[in-house]
Design an enzyme around this catalytic site. Structure first.
Site, PDB file in Angstrom:
ATOM      1  N   VAL A 173       0.828  -1.238  -0.085  1.00 55.22           N
ATOM      2  CA  VAL A 173      -0.183  -0.082   0.110  1.00 55.22           C
ATOM      3  C   VAL A 173       0.933   1.302  -0.126  1.00 55.22           C
ATOM      4  O   VAL A 173       0.473   2.168  -0.492  1.00 55.22           O
ATOM      5  CB  VAL A 173      -0.964  -0.003   1.177  1.00 55.22           C
ATOM      6  CG1 VAL A 173      -1.880   1.337   1.468  1.00 55.22           C
ATOM      7  CG2 VAL A 173      -1.983  -1.302   1.032  1.00 55.22           C
ATOM      8  N   ASP A 174       1.870   1.320   0.999  1.00 55.18           N
ATOM      9  CA  ASP A 174       2.949   2.388   0.833  1.00 55.18           C
ATOM     10  C   ASP A 174       3.605   2.444  -0.490  1.00 55.18           C
ATOM     11  O   ASP A 174       3.513   3.668  -1.216  1.00 55.18           O
ATOM     12  CB  ASP A 174       3.882   2.136   1.762  1.00 55.18           C
ATOM     13  CG  ASP A 174       3.523   2.562   3.078  1.00 55.18           C
ATOM     14  OD1 ASP A 174       2.973   3.723   3.114  1.00 55.18           O
ATOM     15  OD2 ASP A 174       4.412   2.247   4.061  1.00 55.18           O
TER      16      ASP A 174
END
Length: 401
Positions: A173-174
């Site tokens: 997600v980062d």
């Protein structure tokens, strides 16, 4: 570091990178790879949190930090004090892009509001990276990739069907949020060419996690049926998973009925293409468990490399399940320059992942090794802001830098 260090797509643009951890630094690194002058601002003494995320370390530098901070200059600055805020404001005035991932309201507390930017730096593009965005009931919460993988639904679709939910192997997600941030900044830079003005770009981990659901989200929104876990399988395509072989495993990705017919013929089961249970993809999905079991039994008779050779010759997508070491040492990886050797002032020569995009007119390049903490503080303050050597000494004594 290569010699193609001129003519990058963003050459002549300055990026002020106030971020830490992963999403923001990755965004800044990509902008730097494209030629931008990226100034990474870090707290004095400690720097970016990932500088101590290890092991492994090499000569005191963490592998994590080294992997996402090339093509940057490091300036240490205490932005919580007035003198630091004045330096920050002056740096912003001389920049094209400001990337930050502070808690909501932090920049505003220091006087850097959107209204201030419109008045003092109207061409600057501000990109804010947050956990949950600036609106909604969770907007004040800090964002952590692991938690967002859980909350966004991503974790619920990873793992074996009868096992627990599982996170992805990296902070995905980062990573994707960093990609969205970079993409949005490039769009804002293009818009500035027409309007002459910057704008405020916002991305957040929560939105990125939801967007990453792609077809799985669409399946639910169309059908109303919640998503399931399929291990290495695909919710809408069969066969599209991993299977055991005589000496390991193989990944097979059959995307259409024609490929399935060639796949069945190649593994000695040509009759499957005429079997009403398997001939069309919807039928294969309905009979997933049976077909996967039969394929596993067929493939166990041969070795992985032999099957890959036969299946690729038949035009069937497949591949080995490499370890990270095997992938990074693969001849194709090396031919694509996806492992590069970089010279560092204290580490010496070390290897890092290369640049994953090509631009033949404005080639990206690795021009700077990941910086030491504060390595370029004097250079930036003296060269970009015109501060005297005496003033820089005073700022250091006052612990502003």
């Amino acid at each position: 570091m290569g010699s193609d260090n001129k003519g990058g797509a963003l050459e002549g643009l300055r990026v002020l990178d106030l971020t830490r951890i992963l999403a923001g630094p990755l965004c800044g690194q990509m902008l730097g790879d494209m030629g931008a002058d990226v100034i990474k601002v870090e707290p004095p003494g400690a720097g970016d949190d990932t500088r101590i995320w290890g092991p492994p370390f090499i000569e005191g530098e963490s592998a994590y930090f080294l992997g996402i901070n090339r093509n940057k200059r490091s300036l240490t600055l205490n932005m919580a004090v007035k003198a630091g805020q004045e330096i920050l404001a002056n740096l912003i005035r001389k920049s094209d892009v400001l990337v930050e991932n502070f808690k909501l309201g932090t920049l505003e507390k220091w006087g850097i509001t959107n209204q201030w930017l419109e008045k003092n730096a109207p061409r600057v593009i501000r990109c804010s990276i947050t956990g949950y965005g600036s609106s909604g009931p969770d907007s004040a919460l800090p964002g952590y990739d692991f938690i967002l993988q859980a909350e966004s639904g991503l974790m619920s679709i990873c793992g074996e069907e009868d096992g627990p939910p599982t996170k992805y192997g990296v902070a995905i997600v980062d990573v994707v949020t960093g990609l969205y941030a970079c993409n949005s900044i490039l769009g804002a830079l293009a818009a500035r060419e027409r309007t002459g003005r910057g704008q405020h770009v916002e991305v957040c981990l929560y939105d990125s996690g939801l967007a990453m659901l792609i077809n799985v989200a669409s399946n639910y929104l169309v059908s109303g049926k919640d998503a399931l876990r399929f291990g290495n399988g695909h919710p809408s395509i069969v066969p599209y998973t991993t299977y055991p072989t005589a000496d390991g495993m193989i990944a097979v990705a059959v995307g259409n009925d024609g490929q399935f017919a060639r796949f069945a013929e190649t593994i000695g089961r040509g009759e499957w293409a005429r079997d009403a249970r398997f001939s069309k993809n919807p039928d294969r999905v309905a009979n997933r468990d049976l077909l996967d079991r039969l394929i596993g039994q067929a493939l166990e008779s041969g070795k992985t490399a032999a099957w890959i050779e036969k299946l690729r010759a038949a035009g069937v997508p497949c591949g080995p399940i490499n370890t990270v070491a095997e992938a990074l040492n693969d001849p194709h990886t090396l031919a694509r320059d996806m492992v590069r050797t970089v010279s560092h002032p204290t580490v010496g020569d070390f290897r890092m992942v290369g640049i994953p995009f090509r631009m033949n007119g404005t080639p990206p390049s690795i021009r700077r090794a990941p910086p030491l903490l504060g390595e370029h503080t004097d250079e930036v303050l003296g060269g970009e802001l015109g501060l005297s050597a005496e003033r820089i000494v005073e700022l250091r004594a006052e612990k502003v830098i």
